[in-house]
Design a protein around this motif. Structure first.
Motif, PDB file in Angstrom:
ATOM      1  N   THR A   1       0.817  -1.216   0.000  1.00 14.95           N
ATOM      2  CA  THR A   1       0.000   0.000   0.000  1.00 14.95           C
ATOM      3  C   THR A   1       0.854   1.270   0.000  1.00 14.95           C
ATOM      4  O   THR A   1       0.378   2.328  -0.416  1.00 14.95           O
ATOM      5  CB  THR A   1      -0.977   0.027   1.190  1.00 14.95           C
TER       6      THR A   1
ATOM      7  N   GLU B   1      -4.740   6.082  -1.208  1.00 15.38           N
ATOM      8  CA  GLU B   1      -6.149   5.816  -0.951  1.00 15.38           C
ATOM      9  C   GLU B   1      -7.022   7.040  -1.205  1.00 15.38           C
ATOM     10  O   GLU B   1      -8.168   6.916  -1.638  1.00 15.38           O
ATOM     11  CB  GLU B   1      -6.311   5.354   0.500  1.00 15.38           C
TER      12      GLU B   1
ATOM     13  N   HIS C   1      -7.924  -0.173   1.215  1.00 13.41           N
ATOM     14  CA  HIS C   1      -7.039   0.480   0.254  1.00 13.41           C
ATOM     15  C   HIS C   1      -6.610  -0.446  -0.878  1.00 13.41           C
ATOM     16  O   HIS C   1      -6.820  -0.142  -2.068  1.00 13.41           O
ATOM     17  CB  HIS C   1      -5.810   1.015   1.013  1.00 13.41           C
ATOM     18  N   LEU C   2      -5.986  -1.577  -0.564  1.00  5.49           N
ATOM     19  CA  LEU C   2      -5.431  -2.454  -1.592  1.00  5.49           C
ATOM     20  C   LEU C   2      -6.511  -2.999  -2.517  1.00  5.49           C
ATOM     21  O   LEU C   2      -6.426  -2.878  -3.738  1.00  5.49           O
ATOM     22  CB  LEU C   2      -4.657  -3.601  -0.928  1.00  5.49           C
TER      23      LEU C   2
END
Length: 221
Positions: free
Chosen positions: A8, A14, A38-39
């Motif tokens: 990340t 993000e 996020h990922l």
């Protein structure tokens, strides 16, 4: 630093709005980890930018995180289109959440997002309601009740264009799919039933990614 933290730190950020939504989801809701994060969110956006769908169906909105990520991809795609085609249809994600208690949290986050115009958020059972829309979808994201994944899948297949994709979340279920201790857990049983069902379906090609909780990519022939 974990591998996921390392990843990340080396991918698209993000974004402030999604970060605040992630924080609010985990502070205010039970089972906050159900949000894509996020990922996976960046992966969903990338899928949308690669597949360039006109219409997306999402089953299981939860806090709206994944819908917003996919809508970001739609917005990028719209921006890349040549303008001047009057009356051209805008790309859209139609997302269903069966739990009506979720609406008070989720709707404001979706409607105040920078991509709200691309999201049609509905409270209801996608298994019965989505086919009534009469839409041929290019992409379906399944992230609802694990006990009814097979039924959701069988609803989605006829509404999906040939060559379209289904992405199903949580298909490794924290590794419970291979753990006999969870043989009587109905959500685990539902995921196992789905995985077996899809693996034996000659209508599709299937790939499982060991990302987070398992992500299955399915292409309709």
């Amino acid at each position: 630093m974990t591998i996921e933290e390392y990843i990340t730190n080396h991918i698209e950020p993000e974004g402030d709005y999604l970060y605040r939504l992630w924080r609010a989801t985990n502070v205010q809701l039970l089972h906050g980890r159900m949000a894509s994060g996020h990922l996976q969110g960046r992966l969903l956006k990338m899928f949308v930018m690669m597949m360039r769908p006109q219409y997306i169906l999402e089953v299981g909105t939860f806090s709206g995180y994944s819908a917003i990520c996919m809508a970001e991809g739609l917005k990028e795609n719209e921006g890349a289109k040549k303008r001047g085609s009057e009356g051209a249809k805008k790309s859209k994600i139609i997302t269903f959440e069966i739990n009506d208690e979720q609406e008070d949290f989720t709707r404001p986050w979706i409607e105040n997002s920078p991509v709200a115009e691309f999201i049609d958020f509905r409270i209801g059972d996608a298994i019965t309601e989505a086919p009534k829309l009469g839409i041929d979808f290019d992409l379906v994201f399944i992230d609802g009740d694990k006990r009814t994944y097979v039924e959701t899948y069988e609803m989605a297949i006829p509404t999906l264009k040939s060559g379209g994709f289904i992405v199903a979340d949580n298909t490794l279920w924290d590794g419970h799919v291979t753990d006999p201790e969870y043989d009587h857990d109905q959500q685990t049983v539902g995921i196992r039933r789905f995985n077996d069902h899809v693996a034996q379906d000659s209508r599709v090609e299937v790939l499982i990614l060991p990302l987070r909780d398992g992500l299955t990519i399915i292409r309709k022939e």
